[in-house]
Design a protein around this motif. Structure first.
Motif, short mmCIF file in Angstrom:
data_model
loop_
_atom_site.label_atom_id
_atom_site.label_comp_id
_atom_site.label_asym_id
_atom_site.label_seq_id
_atom_site.Cartn_x
_atom_site.Cartn_y
_atom_site.Cartn_z
N SER A 1 -68.19 -31.59 22.20
CA SER A 1 -67.86 -32.47 23.32
C SER A 1 -67.21 -33.79 22.91
O SER A 1 -66.58 -34.44 23.73
CB SER A 1 -69.11 -32.78 24.14
OG SER A 1 -69.63 -31.61 24.69
N ASN B 1 -75.76 -36.22 28.16
CA ASN B 1 -76.45 -36.72 26.98
C ASN B 1 -76.01 -38.12 26.58
O ASN B 1 -76.66 -38.77 25.77
CB ASN B 1 -76.27 -35.77 25.79
CG ASN B 1 -77.04 -34.49 25.99
OD1 ASN B 1 -76.64 -33.64 26.78
ND2 ASN B 1 -78.15 -34.36 25.30
N TYR C 1 -77.70 -32.42 18.54
CA TYR C 1 -76.76 -33.53 18.37
C TYR C 1 -75.46 -33.05 17.73
O TYR C 1 -74.37 -33.41 18.16
CB TYR C 1 -77.38 -34.67 17.55
CG TYR C 1 -76.47 -35.87 17.48
CD1 TYR C 1 -76.37 -36.73 18.57
CD2 TYR C 1 -75.67 -36.11 16.37
CE1 TYR C 1 -75.50 -37.81 18.54
CE2 TYR C 1 -74.81 -37.19 16.33
CZ TYR C 1 -74.73 -38.04 17.42
OH TYR C 1 -73.86 -39.10 17.39
N MET D 1 -70.70 -36.41 30.65
CA MET D 1 -71.64 -35.99 29.61
C MET D 1 -73.04 -36.52 29.88
O MET D 1 -73.30 -37.72 29.75
CB MET D 1 -71.15 -36.44 28.24
CG MET D 1 -69.87 -35.79 27.80
SD MET D 1 -69.39 -36.30 26.14
CE MET D 1 -70.76 -35.62 25.18
N ILE E 1 -73.40 -31.31 20.34
CA ILE E 1 -72.79 -32.29 21.25
C ILE E 1 -71.58 -32.94 20.59
O ILE E 1 -70.50 -33.04 21.18
CB ILE E 1 -73.83 -33.35 21.68
CG1 ILE E 1 -74.91 -32.73 22.54
CG2 ILE E 1 -73.15 -34.52 22.40
CD1 ILE E 1 -76.16 -33.59 22.69
N ALA F 1 -80.49 -36.39 22.24
CA ALA F 1 -80.42 -34.95 21.98
C ALA F 1 -81.82 -34.43 21.66
O ALA F 1 -82.71 -35.20 21.27
CB ALA F 1 -79.48 -34.67 20.82
#
Length: 152
Positions: A125, A93, A118, A91, A121, A112
């Motif tokens: 994820s 981020n 955000y 990831m 995400i 983000a």
């Protein structure tokens, strides 16, 4: 390898003045360029210097949200931990991830573009990942101090 006074001085200067050339760094350390380079190379080989990188201003490149996210796993088997940790490694981020003690399992530092980014995400994820039981987020409101310079 133990750090000599010269090595500590070199490391302090590398952290404090990363923009200086090798010749300028050698002069600060009171060494020839060749001797300085040998010390730096030895410290790199010994793992004291992990990498040399440029730090970007996240806000200026459009990453305006920074958050700390505390994660609890649904089980603590080695397989589950490895699965989670491998997922987090992929990831972009997620800037940092630490295994923690005290009731929660991990803390993530996440960047983000905005709150919608955000949310995406988190929802696609992180929260949807099979190993995660819960996640709690604290948003960073104002940077007070940020450094990667270690005290020597």
């Amino acid at each position: 390898m133990e750090l000599s006074a010269n090595n500590k001085n070199i490391l302090k200067n590398l952290q404090k003045y990363p923009e200086l050339s090798q010749t300028e760094q050698a002069n600060l350390a009171g060494m020839s360029r060749t001797s300085y380079w040998r010390h730096v190379k030895d410290m790199e080989d010994a793992g004291f210097i992990i990498n040399r990188s440029i730090e970007l201003d996240a806000h200026k490149i459009g990453l305006k949200i920074r958050a700390n996210c505390v994660i609890s796993l649904n089980n603590h088997s080695k397989e589950s931990r490895n699965h989670f940790e491998n997922h987090i490694q992929q990831m972009d981020n997620v800037l940092e991830c630490y295994a923690t003690s005290g009731g929660k399992d991990y803390i993530l530092s996440v960047v983000a573009r905005d709150i919608d980014d955000y949310y995406d995400i988190m929802s696609t994820s992180i929260l949807d990942h099979a190993t995660i039981s819960s996640a709690h987020t604290s948003f960073c409101m104002k940077k007070i101090k940020s450094t990667h310079q270690l005290p020597l």
